[in-house]
Design an enzyme around this catalytic site. Structure first.
Site, short mmCIF file in Angstrom:
data_model
loop_
_atom_site.label_atom_id
_atom_site.label_comp_id
_atom_site.label_asym_id
_atom_site.label_seq_id
_atom_site.Cartn_x
_atom_site.Cartn_y
_atom_site.Cartn_z
CE LYS A 76 4.56 95.74 28.17
NZ LYS A 76 5.68 96.50 28.79
N GLY A 134 14.71 100.33 20.93
CA GLY A 134 15.33 99.74 22.11
C GLY A 134 16.52 98.89 21.74
CB SER A 135 18.16 96.19 23.62
OG SER A 135 17.14 95.21 23.75
N GLY A 176 14.40 94.04 20.14
CA GLY A 176 13.84 94.22 18.81
C GLY A 176 13.82 92.93 18.01
CD GLU A 235 16.68 103.60 17.00
OE1 GLU A 235 17.73 103.06 17.43
OE2 GLU A 235 16.05 104.45 17.63
CB CYS A 287 19.78 105.02 19.51
SG CYS A 287 18.72 106.33 18.90
CD GLU A 302 23.62 100.65 21.47
OE1 GLU A 302 23.19 101.82 21.37
OE2 GLU A 302 22.86 99.65 21.42
#
Length: 534
Positions: A184, A241-242, A246, A265, A302, A395
């Site tokens: 994707k 990603g975020s 996720g 992750e 990240c 974060e």
């Protein structure tokens, strides 16, 4: 190469959908040429049907053939030349040097997995030979190895348009494990994804592999991603990603009639603990390294160090002052897209409004009007305030960090004990301090996937020993890594074969060991043939 904006399904263009979206240049916020067509549910189904059909022949191929495919994919990406670099820069705002470096990492990942597959021992072959005379019951011949899970869905990441996208680490490790892949594309860099996807398609054709091994789908919202995760042929998901994104995919996968793993992750603040001796020795040096790590690529890694913890002292005050001066001198810079920039600005505003938190420094220069820019920020607070406010442990994706002053060694350890899961933790220590703070190391070891001494977490070495993952919410499965050769184990599962005749066994489990791999035979590791057949 001319972009089409089409989805690529098993080597063929597909553009049946009505949703269309162009990429935006983050420097100007203007639309780039070519609209990309969102995939339909039928196209999602066609991609996964093709992936499932491609796997038997792919897994019947010799390891050398699969390795050749991965290497050819890397060569085809390099052959894109400046066309790839220019489009990627236009879609991300990243400088050409960064994209060239990331292209090198992407190609090297493919070659690294090619070497792993060709050598072959990664399949963890285990053989327990029969003991027909064993009492009171005979022992059967049992053999075990890792086999591919099945079609894997990979989501492109916003901050790594090459290394964590169409041909990134998730795709490379899944293909190496023997899985077909449906990617994707990330909406921020769809043109980059199409260029790379077409390169992979050319490699598949050149190696006479089934075109269904790889497909690329577009889609601006969550609908296509959800359809991919919930499709009955999907066997696993790779995501970077975020935490929100996720977790959404993880929940969708868990709600299926047949739940599947999502290797996501996600968020991490990568705490840095600065011990007193290190502060006395090199506070200015630590400040310089911290500033560089926080602001690298506008903080869009990240592994960005979003938390710094030390004992209250004149040296910690000096660290704060030196870091603040560097932050103030940092010019605003372009972020990957307006969504990330807007989220950063909201988070900064919320952070600064928290009681007990001081804005210690920010970029003195103002952001340019009409640009997707952000400035750097340094916040400061005390340990009690930090531990009493869960929002301060979240974060902030961008060039920002929080300096926390502890009043005692015990309070510093209390901060460490209160951490949730993160990708990394760092300790800056003088000679002898690591022994003194062995309890801190023990705490942090349970909180992260990678521990660093006297360094900074940005910059993830792609190698066999790397762990890029950690306890939740850093990732959804702390047992695995998304970087390095060990990433292959996410997309394989063990299968045992009991009482099989030799010719019916996979080559890796046959007595003669035709692949020459390292195997465990009756509890001993060896490359030698099995002396007694089943």
């Amino acid at each position: 190469m001319q972009l089409t904006g089409a989805n690529l399904i098993a080597g063929a263009d597909a553009s049946d959908g009505s949703q269309r979206q162009a990429a935006l240049d983050p420097w100007s916020n203007e639309e780039l040429a070519v609209e990309f067509v969102g995939a339909t549910h039928d196209e999602v189904d066609r991609a996964l049907q093709a992936a499932a059909r491609a796997m038997p022949s792919y897994n019947a191929a010799a390891p050398r053939a699969r390795a050749d495919l991965l290497r050819r994919m890397g060569d085809e990406i390099l052959d894109l030349g400046d066309t790839l670099i220019e489009r990627c820069c236009a879609e991300t705002g990243l400088p050409a040097a960064r994209i060239e470096s990331e292209r090198g990492r992407t190609v090297n990942q493919l070659r690294m997995f090619a070497d792993l597959v060709e050598e072959g021992s990664w399949v963890d072959a285990r053989i327990d030979t029969a003991a027909p005379d064993r009492q009171p019951l005979p022992k059967p011949d049992v053999r075990r190895m890792l086999r591919p899970l099945g079609p894997v869905v990979v989501f492109g990441a916003s901050n790594f348009p090459l290394a964590f996208s169409a041909a990134g680490g998730d795709t490379a490790s899944a293909l190496a494990a023997g899985c077909a892949v449906v990617v994707k594309a990330h909406r921020s860099h769809p043109g980059t994804a199409e260029l790379v996807a077409r390169a992979l398609g050319r490699a598949i054709a050149a190696c006479n592999m089934d075109a269904g091994l790889f497909s690329l789908l577009h889609g601006p919202g969550a609908e296509v991603g959800h359809a991919l995760v919930t499709h009955p042929l999907t066997r696993a998901v790779g995501f970077t990603g975020s935490a929100g994104g996720g977790r959404s995919l993880f929940d969708a996968a868990a709600a299926r009639p047949d739940p599947i793993p999502v290797f996501a992750e996600m968020g991490s603040i990568n705490p840095v603990f600065v011990l007193p001796g290190a502060l006395r020795e090199r506070a200015d040096q630590i400040a310089a390294g911290l500033h560089q790590s926080v602001t690298l690529s506008v903080g869009q890694f990240c592994t960005n160090p979003g938390l710094v913890v030390g004992l209250e002292s004149p040296e910690l005050v000096s660290l704060r002052a030196s870091t603040a001066e560097l932050i103030e001198q940092t010019a605003p810079a372009t972020m990957l897209n307006s969504g990330i920039r807007n989220s950063y600005e909201r988070a900064i505003g919320s952070f600064g409004a928290q009681q007990g938190v001081a804005l210690a420094a920010r970029s003195e220069a103002e952001v340019a009007a009409g640009r997707t820019e952000a400035g750097a920020h340094l916040f400061a607070t005390d340990a009690a305030t930090y531990m009493g406010n869960a929002e301060l442990g979240e974060e902030i994706f961008g060039p920002s960090t929080l300096l926390v002053a502890s009043q005692s060694r015990e309070e510093l350890l209390e901060v460490a004990n209160g951490l949730v899961g993160h990708l990394t933790a760092t300790i800056h220590a003088a000679d002898g301090e690591l022994e003194e703070y062995a309890d801190l190391i023990a705490v942090l070891e349970s909180k992260v996937g990678r521990l660093l001494i006297n360094g900074f977490p940005t910059g993830v070495e792609v190698c066999s020993a790397m762990t890029h993952g950690g306890p939740y919410p850093a990732s959804t499965d702390t047992r695995f890594t998304s970087v390095g050769t060990a990433a292959i184990y996410r997309f394989a599962r063990p299968v045992s074969y009991q009482g099989f005749p030799q010719m019916a066994l996979p080559e890796a489990l046959r007595d003669a060991n035709p692949l020459g791999i390292l195997r465990q035979v009756d509890s001993t590791y060896t490359r030698e043939p099995v002396s007694t057949g089943a």
